[in-house]
Each structure stands twice: as C-alpha cells, then as structure tokens.
Design a protein around this motif. Structure first.
Motif, PDB file in Angstrom:
ATOM      1  N   THR A   1       0.885  -1.073  -0.051  1.00 26.48           N
ATOM      2  CA  THR A   1       0.081  -0.051   0.185  1.00 26.48           C
ATOM      3  C   THR A   1       0.703   1.257  -0.030  1.00 26.48           C
ATOM      4  O   THR A   1       0.706   2.159  -0.715  1.00 26.48           O
ATOM      5  CB  THR A   1      -1.036  -0.005   1.229  1.00 26.48           C
ATOM      6  N   LYS A   2       1.983   1.142   0.710  1.00 21.11           N
ATOM      7  CA  LYS A   2       2.713   2.443   0.795  1.00 21.11           C
ATOM      8  C   LYS A   2       3.421   2.758  -0.502  1.00 21.11           C
ATOM      9  O   LYS A   2       3.344   3.764  -0.985  1.00 21.11           O
ATOM     10  CB  LYS A   2       3.937   2.135   2.022  1.00 21.11           C
ATOM     11  N   ASP A   3       3.934   1.667  -1.247  1.00 22.80           N
ATOM     12  CA  ASP A   3       4.673   1.771  -2.717  1.00 22.80           C
ATOM     13  C   ASP A   3       3.466   2.129  -3.674  1.00 22.80           C
ATOM     14  O   ASP A   3       3.485   2.871  -4.322  1.00 22.80           O
ATOM     15  CB  ASP A   3       5.348   0.728  -3.062  1.00 22.80           C
ATOM     16  N   PHE A   4       2.247   1.776  -3.528  1.00 25.28           N
ATOM     17  CA  PHE A   4       1.262   2.066  -4.311  1.00 25.28           C
ATOM     18  C   PHE A   4       0.798   3.274  -4.277  1.00 25.28           C
ATOM     19  O   PHE A   4       0.660   4.087  -5.226  1.00 25.28           O
ATOM     20  CB  PHE A   4       0.063   1.036  -3.977  1.00 25.28           C
ATOM     21  N   ILE A   5       0.631   3.728  -2.983  1.00 19.77           N
ATOM     22  CA  ILE A   5       0.207   5.276  -2.789  1.00 19.77           C
ATOM     23  C   ILE A   5       1.329   6.156  -3.363  1.00 19.77           C
ATOM     24  O   ILE A   5       1.266   7.447  -3.890  1.00 19.77           O
ATOM     25  CB  ILE A   5      -0.050   5.516  -1.391  1.00 19.77           C
ATOM     26  N   ALA A   6       2.486   5.833  -3.274  1.00 20.54           N
ATOM     27  CA  ALA A   6       3.769   6.637  -3.705  1.00 20.54           C
ATOM     28  C   ALA A   6       3.579   6.794  -5.135  1.00 20.54           C
ATOM     29  O   ALA A   6       4.219   7.889  -5.738  1.00 20.54           O
ATOM     30  CB  ALA A   6       5.136   6.111  -2.935  1.00 20.54           C
ATOM     31  N   SER A   7       3.192   5.695  -5.759  1.00 22.95           N
ATOM     32  CA  SER A   7       3.090   5.935  -7.417  1.00 22.95           C
ATOM     33  C   SER A   7       2.023   6.736  -7.726  1.00 22.95           C
ATOM     34  O   SER A   7       2.227   7.464  -8.739  1.00 22.95           O
ATOM     35  CB  SER A   7       2.930   4.169  -7.764  1.00 22.95           C
ATOM     36  N   HIS A   8       1.056   6.656  -7.063  1.00 22.60           N
ATOM     37  CA  HIS A   8      -0.181   7.590  -7.263  1.00 22.60           C
ATOM     38  C   HIS A   8       0.521   9.123  -7.118  1.00 22.60           C
ATOM     39  O   HIS A   8       0.088  10.006  -8.040  1.00 22.60           O
ATOM     40  CB  HIS A   8      -1.332   7.586  -6.336  1.00 22.60           C
ATOM     41  N   VAL A   9       0.857   9.553  -5.951  1.00 27.19           N
ATOM     42  CA  VAL A   9       1.559  10.725  -5.775  1.00 27.19           C
ATOM     43  C   VAL A   9       2.462  11.212  -6.862  1.00 27.19           C
ATOM     44  O   VAL A   9       2.349  12.376  -7.367  1.00 27.19           O
ATOM     45  CB  VAL A   9       2.391  10.816  -4.463  1.00 27.19           C
ATOM     46  N   GLN A  10       3.367  10.089  -7.342  1.00 27.52           N
ATOM     47  CA  GLN A  10       4.485  10.589  -8.504  1.00 27.52           C
ATOM     48  C   GLN A  10       3.527  10.839  -9.831  1.00 27.52           C
ATOM     49  O   GLN A  10       3.863  11.658 -10.469  1.00 27.52           O
ATOM     50  CB  GLN A  10       5.056   9.321  -8.698  1.00 27.52           C
ATOM     51  N   ALA A  11       2.329   9.884  -9.754  1.00 32.89           N
ATOM     52  CA  ALA A  11       1.496  10.113 -11.196  1.00 32.89           C
ATOM     53  C   ALA A  11       0.714  11.573 -11.308  1.00 32.89           C
ATOM     54  O   ALA A  11       0.633  12.219 -11.993  1.00 32.89           O
ATOM     55  CB  ALA A  11       0.336   8.961 -11.149  1.00 32.89           C
ATOM     56  N   PHE A  12       0.355  11.955 -10.003  1.00 36.40           N
ATOM     57  CA  PHE A  12      -0.296  13.418  -9.910  1.00 36.40           C
ATOM     58  C   PHE A  12       0.589  14.387 -10.167  1.00 36.40           C
ATOM     59  O   PHE A  12       0.085  15.397 -11.102  1.00 36.40           O
ATOM     60  CB  PHE A  12      -1.009  13.512  -8.705  1.00 36.40           C
ATOM     61  N   ALA A  13       1.721  14.311  -9.897  1.00 41.20           N
ATOM     62  CA  ALA A  13       2.982  15.444 -10.125  1.00 41.20           C
ATOM     63  C   ALA A  13       3.155  15.040 -11.617  1.00 41.20           C
ATOM     64  O   ALA A  13       3.519  16.325 -12.287  1.00 41.20           O
ATOM     65  CB  ALA A  13       4.092  14.928  -9.361  1.00 41.20           C
TER      66      ALA A  13
END
Length: 257
Positions: A130-142
């Motif tokens: 979940t931690k890495d999954f959410i981190a990828s989302h944050v990168q995607a939004f950026a």
C-alpha cells in the motif's frame, strides 16, 4: 417514352439521388464527444449549419458506428476529459541487482492511463505494498500536473479489500489518500474486462515499448530504473497514433489537461 413514364414514374433511372459532398472528420467527432454535455445530435446540427448538403442524422449515426468499429476496444468508449485515471500493475517485472550481495529483486511496474487521451505514466517500485502503491499515485499526480475526478484501480490488495455484489470496501490508507486529494474511487468490476480495457492495453503497450527495450540493461536501484523508464515514456507518449493523427501528449493537452 411518354407511355413508359406514365406507367413507371418512379423508375430508378429517372430519380436523381442527392449525395452529400461533405464527409465529417470522425476523429474530431470522437474527441469532441469527450467534452461533458456534448452530444452527437448537437455536433450534427453544428455541422449541418455549415454544410447544408450533409446526409441525414440517422446516416450520420450509422457512419459514426462504422468508424467506432475500426478503433481498438480502449478507444471505443467515450471518456470525458480529466475524468478517469485507470490504474494497474504490469504482469512483467524488472530485475534489480543488489550491488553488495548480488541478490535479485523484482521491481513492480505501476501503470496509469487517462481515459480521454490515453496519456500514460509508468513508475517502478520494489513492492506492491500500500505504501509503494500510494507513492506511485503521488508521482502520477505530479506527472500529470493535476488529479482526475475518479480513480479506477483494478482490484489490487493495496486498493480494495473486497468487491462483491457491487459493494466495495477500500483499503483504509488508499481511501484516506483519495479523500486527501478529493478524488472518487470506482474499482473495476470483477469479470468486467471493459471496465479496464484502457489500462490493459496501456500495460501491453508499455511492456512492448519500454520494458522490452530495457531487458538487456542491468539496474542496481529502482531509481536508476525509473530514470530509464522516464526517457522511454516521453517517446511513447509523443508517438503519433496512426488512426488519430495525434500523439497521447497532444491529446492530453487538448482533452484532459
């Protein structure tokens, strides 16, 4: 001749069939339909104002449906601009070599695809936690410079705890992230491939255009892998889609951004 005309007034040879000399640009029609509130009827009426000899609305619909059949499945559905971001992991992983031990890890490849434009983001992480999954989302939004209205993840453990009979229970941390950004979450329905066709085709494409091109490289960190992915991702998003005559980046600017 006069007698023939009298008894056969509707003979085909005597009928002049008026043909339309105007042919709509179906790619532009499809892109216009990604705007919320737009309808085929309105587009037809606007075309008819400037092109009075266009064929009937029923013919317009018939030709539009023929055009849609020529598109791949991910392009047939109408996705509104900036509305949905489809999310999944690639089935293919990428090896990471630990310099000290020489051990191998398998980097997980996160893929997100915007519905209207197909504009794609790819990010490697060490796990699907979940931690890495959410981190990828944050990168995607950026990467996109914004957030969509709706996230459409596949039923991954990092996003969805259960999804039965239309009742969805989200992972608590994932739900918190979506709430923080003000985004709705609508996971793809189980056994409904049309819900995720956009990202499935995106995953296949990045496997071909990015991961396969990196298969002979040796990576010693996930950051190094992401750097290489980034350079190939630019080329992928800038590649012109033949049927549309535009790249995913151009479509992103016109439809989603």
């Amino acid at each position: 001749k006069d007698m023939e005309d009298l008894f056969h007034p509707q003979k085909i040879s005597n009928i002049i069939v008026k043909k339309s000399t105007y042919e709509p640009n179906w790619t532009e029609i499809q892109q216009e339909l990604t705007r919320k509130g737009m309808t085929r009827k309105l587009l037809y009426e606007e075309l008819k104002e400037n092109n009075p000899d266009i064929y009937s609305y029923s013919q317009f619909n018939r030709y539009y449906k023929k055009y849609i059949k020529l598109l791949n499945p991910s392009m047939r559905q109408i996705h509104y601009g900036g509305d949905k971001l489809f999310i999944d992991y690639s089935g293919l992983t990428m090896p990471i070599v630990h310099q000290e031990s020489g051990d191998l890890s398998k980097a997980q490849i996160f893929v997100s695809v915007l519905g209207a434009s197909g504009y794609t983001f790819v990010h490697a992480t060490l796990t699907q936690s979940t931690k890495d999954f959410i981190a990828s989302h944050v990168q995607a939004f950026a990467f996109y410079g914004a957030v969509p209205n709706i996230l459409v993840p596949d039923n991954l453990k990092a996003a969805v705890i259960s999804h039965k009979r239309g009742i969805v229970k989200l992972n608590e941390s994932y739900e918190d992230m979506a709430r923080h950004y003000g985004i709705a979450v609508e996971p793809a329905r189980p056994y409904k491939p049309q819900d995720k066709s956009k990202v499935e085709l995106g995953v296949k494409a990045i496997q071909r255009w990015i991961l396969m091109k990196l298969r002979h490289h040796t990576f010693f960190s996930v950051d190094e892998l992401n750097e290489q992915i980034g350079s190939l991702l630019d080329a992928y998003n800038n590649k012109v889609i033949k049927r549309l005559g535009k790249s995913r980046r151009e479509l992103f600017t016109a439809l989603d951004k």
